[in-house]
Design a protein around this motif. Structure first.
Motif, PDB file in Angstrom:
ATOM      1  N   LEU A  78       1.018  -1.316   0.013  1.00 58.66           N
ATOM      2  CA  LEU A  78       0.085  -0.119   0.250  1.00 58.66           C
ATOM      3  C   LEU A  78       0.769   1.254  -0.024  1.00 58.66           C
ATOM      4  CD1 LEU A  78      -2.625  -1.038   2.348  1.00 58.66           C
ATOM      5  CD2 LEU A  78      -3.031  -0.866   0.183  1.00 58.66           C
ATOM      6  N   ARG A  79       2.034   1.270   0.829  1.00 53.31           N
ATOM      7  CA  ARG A  79       2.737   2.406   0.840  1.00 53.31           C
ATOM      8  C   ARG A  79       3.456   2.785  -0.436  1.00 53.31           C
ATOM      9  NH1 ARG A  79       8.122   2.518   0.956  1.00 53.31           N
ATOM     10  NH2 ARG A  79       8.549   0.466   1.784  1.00 53.31           N
ATOM     11  N   ILE A  80       4.075   1.534  -1.083  1.00 54.67           N
ATOM     12  CA  ILE A  80       4.492   1.667  -2.574  1.00 54.67           C
ATOM     13  C   ILE A  80       3.480   2.255  -3.542  1.00 54.67           C
ATOM     14  CG2 ILE A  80       5.670   0.549  -4.644  1.00 54.67           C
ATOM     15  CD1 ILE A  80       7.248  -1.026  -2.060  1.00 54.67           C
ATOM     16  N   ALA A  81       2.429   1.752  -3.208  1.00 54.96           N
ATOM     17  CA  ALA A  81       1.235   2.223  -4.402  1.00 54.96           C
ATOM     18  C   ALA A  81       0.840   3.445  -4.211  1.00 54.96           C
ATOM     19  CB  ALA A  81       0.060   1.285  -4.027  1.00 54.96           C
ATOM     20  N   THR A  82       1.280   4.125  -3.108  1.00 57.44           N
ATOM     21  CA  THR A  82       0.959   5.562  -2.952  1.00 57.44           C
ATOM     22  C   THR A  82       1.962   6.378  -3.140  1.00 57.44           C
ATOM     23  OG1 THR A  82       1.295   5.499  -0.554  1.00 57.44           O
ATOM     24  CG2 THR A  82      -1.228   5.216  -1.317  1.00 57.44           C
TER      25      THR A  82
END
Length: 60
Positions: free
Chosen positions: A8-12
């Motif tokens: 999720l962090r990388i996706a954002t």
């Protein structure tokens, strides 16, 4: 325990430091959660879920 915090962090497009600052925890805490060395407290898990607008069960 595998969780989706890193995904999720990388996706954002956030760094660990940016997420840590947003959640008011240390970068080391985020890193430990991502690799499964640290299981966050329930309040922190809820904060993470709210931040990403996902149910806790979907992330952890």
């Amino acid at each position: 325990m595998k969780n989706k915090v890193r995904d999720l962090r990388i996706a954002t497009g956030m760094s660990q430091g940016e997420l840590a600052a947003a959640l008011k925890v240390s970068r080391q805490t985020i890193q430990s959660i991502e690799v499964g060395r640290y299981l966050p407290s329930l309040p922190l898990a809820i904060t993470i879920a709210r931040y990403f607008r996902r149910p806790v069960e979907e992330i952890f």
